[in-house]
Design a protein around this motif. Structure first.
Motif, mmCIF file in Angstrom:
data_model
loop_
_atom_site.group_PDB
_atom_site.id
_atom_site.type_symbol
_atom_site.label_atom_id
_atom_site.label_comp_id
_atom_site.label_asym_id
_atom_site.label_seq_id
_atom_site.Cartn_x
_atom_site.Cartn_y
_atom_site.Cartn_z
ATOM 1 N N ALA A 171 0.740 -1.305 -0.111
ATOM 2 C CA ALA A 171 0.067 0.040 -0.080
ATOM 3 C C ALA A 171 0.950 1.200 0.047
ATOM 4 O O ALA A 171 0.458 2.387 -0.763
ATOM 5 C CB ALA A 171 -1.025 0.033 1.093
ATOM 6 N N ILE A 172 1.900 1.297 0.818
ATOM 7 C CA ILE A 172 3.128 2.304 0.760
ATOM 8 C C ILE A 172 3.269 2.763 -0.777
ATOM 9 O O ILE A 172 3.624 3.996 -1.211
ATOM 10 C CB ILE A 172 4.035 2.210 1.780
ATOM 11 C CG1 ILE A 172 3.369 2.207 3.157
ATOM 12 C CG2 ILE A 172 5.232 3.447 1.658
ATOM 13 C CD1 ILE A 172 4.264 1.751 4.288
ATOM 14 N N ALA A 173 3.777 1.432 -1.294
ATOM 15 C CA ALA A 173 4.313 1.594 -2.572
ATOM 16 C C ALA A 173 3.480 2.371 -3.630
ATOM 17 O O ALA A 173 3.723 3.073 -4.345
ATOM 18 C CB ALA A 173 5.012 0.286 -3.002
ATOM 19 N N GLN A 174 2.136 1.891 -3.410
ATOM 20 C CA GLN A 174 1.211 2.226 -4.323
ATOM 21 C C GLN A 174 0.838 3.851 -4.049
ATOM 22 O O GLN A 174 0.783 4.418 -5.196
ATOM 23 C CB GLN A 174 -0.116 1.369 -4.190
ATOM 24 C CG GLN A 174 -1.385 1.847 -5.178
ATOM 25 C CD GLN A 174 -2.445 1.086 -4.822
ATOM 26 O OE1 GLN A 174 -2.395 -0.067 -4.228
ATOM 27 N NE2 GLN A 174 -3.690 1.738 -5.194
ATOM 28 N N ARG A 175 0.673 4.084 -2.938
ATOM 29 C CA ARG A 175 0.142 5.506 -2.547
ATOM 30 C C ARG A 175 1.609 6.448 -2.926
ATOM 31 O O ARG A 175 1.280 7.636 -3.380
ATOM 32 C CB ARG A 175 0.201 5.631 -0.987
ATOM 33 C CG ARG A 175 -1.078 5.043 -0.554
ATOM 34 C CD ARG A 175 -2.252 5.436 -1.168
ATOM 35 N NE ARG A 175 -3.545 5.086 -0.728
ATOM 36 C CZ ARG A 175 -4.042 3.641 -1.163
ATOM 37 N NH1 ARG A 175 -3.378 2.974 -2.521
ATOM 38 N NH2 ARG A 175 -4.996 2.896 -0.566
ATOM 39 N N ALA A 176 2.847 6.041 -2.613
ATOM 40 C CA ALA A 176 3.875 6.761 -3.241
ATOM 41 C C ALA A 176 3.879 6.918 -4.782
ATOM 42 O O ALA A 176 3.988 8.285 -5.291
ATOM 43 C CB ALA A 176 4.959 6.131 -2.892
ATOM 44 N N GLN A 218 11.385 4.091 2.480
ATOM 45 C CA GLN A 218 12.162 5.081 1.568
ATOM 46 C C GLN A 218 12.129 5.036 0.055
ATOM 47 O O GLN A 218 12.691 4.759 -0.471
ATOM 48 C CB GLN A 218 13.653 4.683 1.971
ATOM 49 C CG GLN A 218 14.604 5.737 1.690
ATOM 50 C CD GLN A 218 16.178 5.345 1.898
ATOM 51 O OE1 GLN A 218 16.487 4.304 1.789
ATOM 52 N NE2 GLN A 218 16.974 6.215 2.141
ATOM 53 N N GLN A 219 10.922 5.651 -0.144
ATOM 54 C CA GLN A 219 10.247 5.849 -1.413
ATOM 55 C C GLN A 219 10.966 6.889 -2.295
ATOM 56 O O GLN A 219 11.046 8.043 -1.349
ATOM 57 C CB GLN A 219 8.803 5.617 -1.436
ATOM 58 C CG GLN A 219 8.031 4.655 -0.703
ATOM 59 C CD GLN A 219 8.410 3.347 -1.732
ATOM 60 O OE1 GLN A 219 8.362 3.386 -2.753
ATOM 61 N NE2 GLN A 219 8.459 2.217 -1.056
ATOM 62 N N PRO A 220 11.241 6.675 -3.347
ATOM 63 C CA PRO A 220 11.982 7.936 -4.108
ATOM 64 C C PRO A 220 10.903 9.236 -4.324
ATOM 65 O O PRO A 220 11.686 10.222 -4.461
ATOM 66 C CB PRO A 220 12.666 7.131 -5.268
ATOM 67 C CG PRO A 220 11.477 6.083 -5.488
ATOM 68 C CD PRO A 220 11.484 5.644 -4.410
ATOM 69 N N ASP A 245 23.605 10.285 -7.936
ATOM 70 C CA ASP A 245 22.524 9.789 -8.818
ATOM 71 C C ASP A 245 21.199 9.134 -7.849
ATOM 72 O O ASP A 245 20.351 8.845 -8.511
ATOM 73 C CB ASP A 245 23.114 8.499 -9.729
ATOM 74 C CG ASP A 245 24.011 9.281 -10.901
ATOM 75 O OD1 ASP A 245 23.953 10.674 -11.185
ATOM 76 O OD2 ASP A 245 24.868 8.565 -11.298
ATOM 77 N N ALA A 246 21.730 8.626 -6.814
ATOM 78 C CA ALA A 246 20.705 8.132 -5.892
ATOM 79 C C ALA A 246 19.745 9.180 -5.494
ATOM 80 O O ALA A 246 20.120 10.209 -5.198
ATOM 81 C CB ALA A 246 21.285 7.412 -4.808
ATOM 82 N N ILE A 247 18.364 8.543 -5.381
ATOM 83 C CA ILE A 247 17.372 9.360 -4.777
ATOM 84 C C ILE A 247 16.759 8.611 -3.590
ATOM 85 O O ILE A 247 16.306 7.595 -3.695
ATOM 86 C CB ILE A 247 16.299 9.793 -5.707
ATOM 87 C CG1 ILE A 247 16.881 10.652 -6.947
ATOM 88 C CG2 ILE A 247 15.155 10.623 -5.103
ATOM 89 C CD1 ILE A 247 15.982 10.813 -8.063
ATOM 90 N N GLY A 248 16.659 9.339 -2.394
ATOM 91 C CA GLY A 248 16.039 8.699 -1.518
ATOM 92 C C GLY A 248 15.963 9.737 -0.222
ATOM 93 O O GLY A 248 16.745 10.238 0.231
ATOM 94 N N PRO A 249 14.809 9.531 0.344
ATOM 95 C CA PRO A 249 14.647 10.571 1.626
ATOM 96 C C PRO A 249 15.301 10.156 2.866
ATOM 97 O O PRO A 249 15.657 9.019 3.224
ATOM 98 C CB PRO A 249 13.023 10.335 1.904
ATOM 99 C CG PRO A 249 12.662 8.939 1.450
ATOM 100 C CD PRO A 249 13.534 8.452 0.321
ATOM 101 N N SER A 279 10.575 24.103 -4.804
ATOM 102 C CA SER A 279 11.114 24.538 -6.478
ATOM 103 C C SER A 279 12.024 23.410 -6.874
ATOM 104 O O SER A 279 12.183 23.422 -8.345
ATOM 105 C CB SER A 279 11.544 25.987 -6.584
ATOM 106 O OG SER A 279 12.840 26.122 -5.815
ATOM 107 N N ALA A 280 12.770 22.856 -5.986
ATOM 108 C CA ALA A 280 13.736 21.815 -6.612
ATOM 109 C C ALA A 280 12.988 20.618 -7.224
ATOM 110 O O ALA A 280 11.736 20.227 -6.996
ATOM 111 C CB ALA A 280 14.582 21.376 -5.277
ATOM 112 N N PRO A 281 13.554 19.473 -7.811
ATOM 113 C CA PRO A 281 13.011 18.380 -8.384
ATOM 114 C C PRO A 281 12.728 17.357 -7.164
ATOM 115 O O PRO A 281 13.119 17.592 -6.256
ATOM 116 C CB PRO A 281 14.230 17.544 -9.337
ATOM 117 C CG PRO A 281 15.232 18.921 -9.339
ATOM 118 C CD PRO A 281 15.189 19.890 -8.310
ATOM 119 N N GLN A 282 11.574 16.669 -7.556
ATOM 120 C CA GLN A 282 11.230 15.402 -6.729
ATOM 121 C C GLN A 282 12.294 14.582 -6.074
ATOM 122 O O GLN A 282 13.052 14.257 -7.061
ATOM 123 C CB GLN A 282 10.198 14.736 -7.522
ATOM 124 C CG GLN A 282 9.438 13.623 -6.543
ATOM 125 C CD GLN A 282 8.424 12.642 -7.393
ATOM 126 O OE1 GLN A 282 8.744 12.120 -8.261
ATOM 127 N NE2 GLN A 282 7.264 12.701 -6.813
#
Length: 420
Positions: A171-176, A218-220, A245-249, A279-282
């Motif tokens: 569910a977390i992956a889907q909502r992300a 840790q969804q991107p 290059d990695a993205i993660g909160p 204003s920064a990228p996701q």
């Protein structure tokens, strides 16, 4: 955009307190409300755009009218100043039956301005002074809802726990995936994440924990994961470095703002401040993160182990107390001495040295020579804690569990001594 993240307020915890003669309320209630006041003052003075409580506003699912009033008064200060608050439902907020309301649901029912409640795993868009913020809310799941489903019949408790973990992860992956990339997004979760250091909340749980992997949260698409339920502040994952290059909160437990018991004695208490650039990228919007400490009520353990030839045990113990910052603290005194020395030490003679303490939780003794004679002696020869310690050792209980059980025994003995 600035976000203040805290969790596990637990209004209603009143252990190790006394009655405040000015209010008639517990001094420990004053401690927890004082921490909340500090959070509110910081938010108002530092241009905070959202205050996020990641679960467990109250100690129990049925807070008293006084506890509800005190929380509402502080939320009103934020609301009146135009600062939105997001309240996530934690395990201590959930009702015993699915049809009942949770402890914070009244705020959404009354549509209190600028107060938002996350009672289901869902995405919320919260208007803030700095623009819209998406919050993926992951409250504590209701095991009752799971048990009520036909497909759960015949499953063991362990199988149900595993199924809850599987469903939450999906569910977390889907909502992300459903989050709008044009606006910043964070997660608010009241969950146990694998790798977290567990503290006193283990004994406060209303059921067995489900445990999520860090990768599940840790969804991107997220900038920050604000966690509650674990009382110890800890950073499980740092955000991806600029230029990477990695993205993660960042994945962070704020910890509780006040200590609950002696298992949290060494823990720093406070809240987290997160700065985001919309204003920064996701996935790259987090610009700053820091932990702001609160001067929480100290818990202090005084250990005094007397030399066998010490002829003045009371004086030795008094000197040991003087070496510790007991003023204003919740204190436990643990003495290790011989039977002959114990006969010459009276608790009443030690209490003047502890008079500056806010509360004396316990004065316990371990009589060393009696402990060594235990295998040939009667159980009545031992002090209760020494007898319990020896029993646990003889049963082969692991040291960590021994420590926890002895701490709980101390608390029980202290409550009997003070007629709590």
């Amino acid at each position: 955009m600035r976000i203040l993240h805290f969790s596990d307020l637990h209004i209603g915890v009143e252990n190790y307190g006394r009655t405040d003669p000015n209010t008639g309320l517990s001094t420990r209630l004053g401690d927890f409300l004082g921490a909340l006041d500090e959070i509110v003052e910081y938010a108002l003075a530092n241009a905070v755009d959202l205050v996020l409580l990641a679960g467990d506003a109250y100690k129990g699912r049925d807070p008293s009218q006084t506890h509800q009033r005190e929380l509402a008064l502080r939320l009103r200060r934020l609301s009146s100043a135009g600062v939105p608050t997001f309240l996530l439902a934690g395990n201590h907020d959930l009702p015993a039956a699915a049809a009942r309301a949770n402890a914070v649901e009244i705020f959404s029912t009354l549509e209190v301005p600028n107060v938002h409640v996350g009672a289901r795993l869902a995405n919320h868009t919260v208007p803030t002074p700095a623009g819209p913020l998406q919050v993926l809310a992951v409250p504590w799941p209701s095991r009752g809802d799971m048990l009520a489903r036909d497909e759960s019949r015949g499953l063991t408790i362990e199988q149900i726990r595993q199924e809850i973990e599987r469903r939450m992860t999906g569910a977390i992956a889907q909502r992300a995936q459903e989050l709008n990339p044009d606006f910043p997004a964070i997660m608010a979760g009241h969950v146990t994440v694998n790798g977290a250091t567990i503290g006193s909340e283990r004994s406060m749980m209303l059921g067995n924990d489900h445990v999520l992997n860090v990768s599940a949260v840790q969804q991107p698409q997220l900038e920050y994961v604000a966690l509650g339920h674990i009382h110890k502040h800890q950073v499980l994952r740092l955000p991806a470095a600029n230029g990477s290059d990695a993205i993660g909160p960042a994945v962070v437990y704020s910890g509780s703002p006040q200590r609950v018991d002696f298992s949290e004695e060494a823990d720093e208490k406070g809240f987290c401040i997160i700065d985001i650039d919309p204003s920064a990228p996701q996935g790259r919007r987090l610009t700053d993160f820091r932990f702001q400490r609160i001067a929480a009520r100290p818990f202090v353990t005084v250990d005094a182990t007397l030399p066998e030839n010490d002829a003045n045990p009371t004086e030795f113990i008094t000197r040991a107390i003087a070496r510790h910052p007991v003023a204003g603290a919740i204190v436990r005194l643990r003495i290790r001495l011989s039977g002959e020395q114990s006969a010459r030490v009276r608790d009443a003679d030690l209490r003047p040295s502890l008079s500056s303490a806010h509360y004396v939780a316990s004065i316990s003794r371990e009589v060393t020579d009696q402990t060594r004679r235990r295998l040939a002696a009667e159980p009545t020869d031992l002090q209760p804690l020494a007898a319990l310690r020896l029993y646990l050792e003889n049963q082969g209980v692991n040291p960590q569990r021994q420590r926890l059980m002895l701490e709980r025994a101390e608390e029980l003995l202290a409550s009997v001594d003070t007629d709590e």
